[in-house]
Scaffold this active site. Structure first.
Site, PDB file in Angstrom:
ATOM      1  N   ASP A 166     -13.124  -0.404  -8.981  1.00 17.94           N
ATOM      2  CA  ASP A 166     -11.975  -0.516  -7.863  1.00 17.94           C
ATOM      3  C   ASP A 166     -12.806   0.005  -6.522  1.00 17.94           C
ATOM      4  OD1 ASP A 166     -10.291  -0.193 -10.470  1.00 17.94           O
ATOM      5  OD2 ASP A 166      -9.211  -1.248  -9.019  1.00 17.94           O
ATOM      6  N   ASP A 195     -12.441  -5.029 -10.011  1.00 17.42           N
ATOM      7  CA  ASP A 195     -12.038  -4.985  -8.595  1.00 17.42           C
ATOM      8  C   ASP A 195     -13.403  -4.729  -7.748  1.00 17.42           C
ATOM      9  OD1 ASP A 195      -9.813  -6.012  -9.200  1.00 17.42           O
ATOM     10  OD2 ASP A 195      -8.500  -4.225  -8.472  1.00 17.42           O
ATOM     11  N   TYR A 198     -13.220  -6.677  -2.896  1.00 14.26           N
ATOM     12  CA  TYR A 198     -11.895  -6.735  -1.930  1.00 14.26           C
ATOM     13  C   TYR A 198     -12.018  -7.620  -0.873  1.00 14.26           C
ATOM     14  CZ  TYR A 198      -9.903  -2.985  -5.064  1.00 14.26           C
ATOM     15  OH  TYR A 198      -9.469  -2.484  -6.114  1.00 14.26           O
ATOM     16  N   ASN A 232      -8.471  -8.133 -10.864  1.00 21.39           N
ATOM     17  CA  ASN A 232      -7.356  -9.225 -10.232  1.00 21.39           C
ATOM     18  C   ASN A 232      -8.011  -9.405  -8.942  1.00 21.39           C
ATOM     19  OD1 ASN A 232      -6.572  -6.233  -9.842  1.00 21.39           O
ATOM     20  ND2 ASN A 232      -5.196  -6.748  -8.267  1.00 21.39           N
ATOM     21  N   HIS A 233      -8.985  -8.538  -8.182  1.00 20.64           N
ATOM     22  CA  HIS A 233      -9.581  -8.817  -6.922  1.00 20.64           C
ATOM     23  C   HIS A 233     -10.692  -9.729  -7.351  1.00 20.64           C
ATOM     24  CE1 HIS A 233      -7.064  -6.572  -4.387  1.00 20.64           C
ATOM     25  NE2 HIS A 233      -6.744  -5.438  -5.227  1.00 20.64           N
ATOM     26  N   HIS A 317      -9.571  -4.062 -17.131  1.00 21.17           N
ATOM     27  CA  HIS A 317      -9.172  -3.607 -15.771  1.00 21.17           C
ATOM     28  C   HIS A 317      -7.885  -2.885 -15.688  1.00 21.17           C
ATOM     29  CE1 HIS A 317      -9.120  -3.444 -11.411  1.00 21.17           C
ATOM     30  NE2 HIS A 317      -8.210  -4.235 -11.428  1.00 21.17           N
ATOM     31  N   HIS A 326       2.472   3.202  -9.436  1.00 21.60           N
ATOM     32  CA  HIS A 326       2.055   1.896  -9.110  1.00 21.60           C
ATOM     33  C   HIS A 326       1.392   1.305 -10.026  1.00 21.60           C
ATOM     34  CE1 HIS A 326       1.125  -0.658  -5.572  1.00 21.60           C
ATOM     35  NE2 HIS A 326      -0.187  -0.838  -5.954  1.00 21.60           N
ATOM     36  N   HIS A 327       1.534   0.019 -10.233  1.00 22.64           N
ATOM     37  CA  HIS A 327       1.147  -0.916 -11.325  1.00 22.64           C
ATOM     38  C   HIS A 327       1.742  -0.514 -12.703  1.00 22.64           C
ATOM     39  CE1 HIS A 327      -1.597  -2.980  -8.650  1.00 22.64           C
ATOM     40  NE2 HIS A 327      -2.489  -1.896  -8.656  1.00 22.64           N
ATOM     41  N   HIS A 354      -7.979  -0.322 -11.947  1.00 24.71           N
ATOM     42  CA  HIS A 354      -6.723  -0.907 -11.304  1.00 24.71           C
ATOM     43  C   HIS A 354      -5.758   0.001 -10.812  1.00 24.71           C
ATOM     44  CE1 HIS A 354      -4.242  -4.420 -10.712  1.00 24.71           C
ATOM     45  NE2 HIS A 354      -3.107  -3.936 -11.806  1.00 24.71           N
ATOM     46  N   VAL A 355      -5.524   1.079 -11.287  1.00 27.97           N
ATOM     47  CA  VAL A 355      -4.802   2.196 -10.737  1.00 27.97           C
ATOM     48  C   VAL A 355      -5.715   3.034  -9.937  1.00 27.97           C
ATOM     49  CG1 VAL A 355      -3.257   4.047 -10.974  1.00 27.97           C
ATOM     50  CG2 VAL A 355      -3.045   1.968 -12.530  1.00 27.97           C
ATOM     51  N   HIS A 356      -5.605   3.113  -8.553  1.00 28.97           N
ATOM     52  CA  HIS A 356      -6.459   3.898  -7.779  1.00 28.97           C
ATOM     53  C   HIS A 356      -6.149   5.342  -7.863  1.00 28.97           C
ATOM     54  CE1 HIS A 356      -6.552   0.061  -5.228  1.00 28.97           C
ATOM     55  NE2 HIS A 356      -7.223  -0.106  -6.575  1.00 28.97           N
TER      56      HIS A 356
HETATM   57 FE   LIG Z   1      -6.814  -4.241  -9.843  1.00 29.76          FE
END
Ligand SMILES: [Fe+2]
Length: 468
Positions: A166, A195, A198, A232-233, A317, A326-327, A354-356
């Site tokens: 990410d 990711d 972006y 997903n990005h 991911h 989140h997520h 995915h999870v930042h």
């Molecule tokens: Fe993601």
């Protein structure tokens, strides 16, 4: 009457103690204090995005593994003005013999954007453990880089992987790459957990931000292979602007050796590298029973020979275990489908993004459940992998700081900071993982773990898989 109140009081005290015990049984939630402001993308005139000088000079140079064993390299670059040359010239460090291999060139359009000329060239049959120089471009605009091939695949071959996810292209992203480069434990290849640029955060998924990202990572990705996972990005699915083909920019720009592992899609594949067998999965492609990914994966696992590659690593991911809000549970369907396979085949570690933030799990499994027995709690399982979320590269969406409370027992350590990881394989039995947050000095480990190989060095306790 008195004894009744004493009993109720005792019961109440017991409940309080039990709930306190529950709180204490979770792992560590770091209390590290950091600034919490969002990091903006670096401006277009930043030095990290600089276009190399010279007419039609190759830019966005990056490499990845080009075969299944590590004797191949895919070299990719973009020429902005015209196709130019498809040829890569390369030579071993201690040789004057120059070799040539031709690749392919392609372009794509995305809404109002037209890409430069994207070149991909696969070099095969290189010597193991050898430094090679390579050159792309023609005339006065040639550029030269180098890489080192991995040692021959074998059970006790030490090898060091970096881990980033990410990443994006903010000032924090730049710190993450810099910290990875300056870490005294030098990563030899980077496992990237999805990711990338972006670019989809911009109006109409402005693909010029794919180009800036390509120029940003070149300083590392041209010299060591980045092993790609789609996030997903990378989907870039926007039918309302005439872009209905998922993963279009990603699959044009980033080639992977998926055919070498008999995969039918670049979104899932495997490689061997040194003493590791790495399986890349796609969270955003069909993975249910009978899907192409499922069929491939279930044939792939029995192929892994742990006497040749003891370390079995999965990259995906969306995390299968994450205790951030989140997520939350976005990886649950994949967990239900694939966790029994991970446990049965003793996967050592699953890396996700995915999870930042950062999180490391205990070795747990949650596979005893069937539709009637109610056994649906993660429990300690010596055959289970460690799940590590490392989606903390530093993109413009910022960190996720909200965590489920109390910290679940399966969560060993969690912290919302940007950083990178190092997975350092010593031999067939031991590997050392460390996580490095950006706020610290390059060599500081904010979290670490010795991993004992699940095939060679795990205790002979039965797996809960036996309970199923
Ligand atoms: Fe993601």
């Amino acid at each position: 009457m008195f004894s009744k109140w004493v009993s109720i009081g005792f019961l109440y005290l017991l409940l309080v103690l039990l709930s306190f015990g529950e709180l204490c049984n979770g792992g560590i939630t770091s209390n590290y204090v950091r600034r919490n402001d969002l990091s903006a993308d670096m401006p277009l005139d930043s030095d990290v995005f600089r276009v190399p000088p010279g007419y039609n000079a190759p830019q966005q140079v990056h490499i990845t593994q080009g075969d299944h064993e590590g004797r191949g390299v895919i070299i990719s670059w973009i020429t902005p003005d015209e196709p130019g040359s498809n040829t890569v010239v390369y030579w071993a460090e201690n040789s004057t013999l120059k070799n040539h291999t031709d690749g392919i060139v392609l372009t794509y359009k995305y809404f109002s954007y037209t890409s430069g000329f994207i070149h991909h060239c696969t070099i095969k049959n290189l010597e193991f453990d050898t430094k090679y120089y390579y050159e792309v471009g023609i005339g006065s605009s040639t550029r030269q880089f180098w890489f080192t091939t991995p040692p021959k695949v074998g059970p006790d071959v030490p090898y060091t992987f970096g881990l980033i996810g990410d990443l994006g292209q903010t000032f924090d992203s730049n710190r993450t790459v810099t910290h990875y480069e300056l870490n005294p434990t030098k990563g030899q290849a980077l496992l990237y957990v999805g990711d990338l640029s972006y670019a989809d955060a911009y109006p109409f998924h402005d693909n010029t931000r794919w180009d800036t990202w390509g120029r940003f990572i070149e300083r590392n990705a041209a010299y060591q292979p980045w092993i790609w996972t789609a996030g997903n990005h990378e989907i870039d699915f926007v039918p309302e602007i005439g872009e209905p083909k998922p993963f279009k920019p990603y699959t044009h720009r980033f080639f992977v050796p998926y055919r070498a592992s008999e995969s039918t899609s670049p979104l899932w594949y495997s490689i061997k590298r040194a003493s590791a067998y790495i399986i890349v999965m796609s969270s955003y492609s069909a993975f249910g029973k009978y899907s192409p990914q499922y069929k491939w994966f279930t044939k792939e696992l029995p192929k892994v020979n742990r006497t040749e590659t003891p370390w079995l690593i999965v990259l995906v991911h969306a995390p299968l275990y994450s205790s951030y809000v989140h997520h939350y549970m976005e990886g649950e369907t994949m967990r239900v489908m694939y966790e029994p396979w991970f446990v049965e085949y003793k996967v050592d570690v699953v890396f996700a993004g995915h999870v930042h933030a950062y999180e490391r799990s205990e070795r747990v499994s949650n596979i005893a459940y069937n539709i009637v027995n109610g056994l649906c709690t993660p429990i300690y399982d010596p055959s289970a992998p460690v799940y590590i979320t490392i989606g903390d590269g530093g993109n413009q969406e910022g960190l996720v700081t909200e965590m489920t409370q109390p910290q679940p027992r399966y969560s060993a350590y969690r912290e919302a900071s940007f950083g990178h990881g190092i997975f350092d394989i010593m031999n067939r039995t031991h590997a050392y993982f460390s996580w490095h947050r950006n706020q610290d000095g390059f060599s500081v480990e904010a979290d670490n773990l010795w991993l004992h190989n699940r095939y060679w060095k795990y205790s002979k306790e039965p797996s809960v898989a036996a309970l199923r």
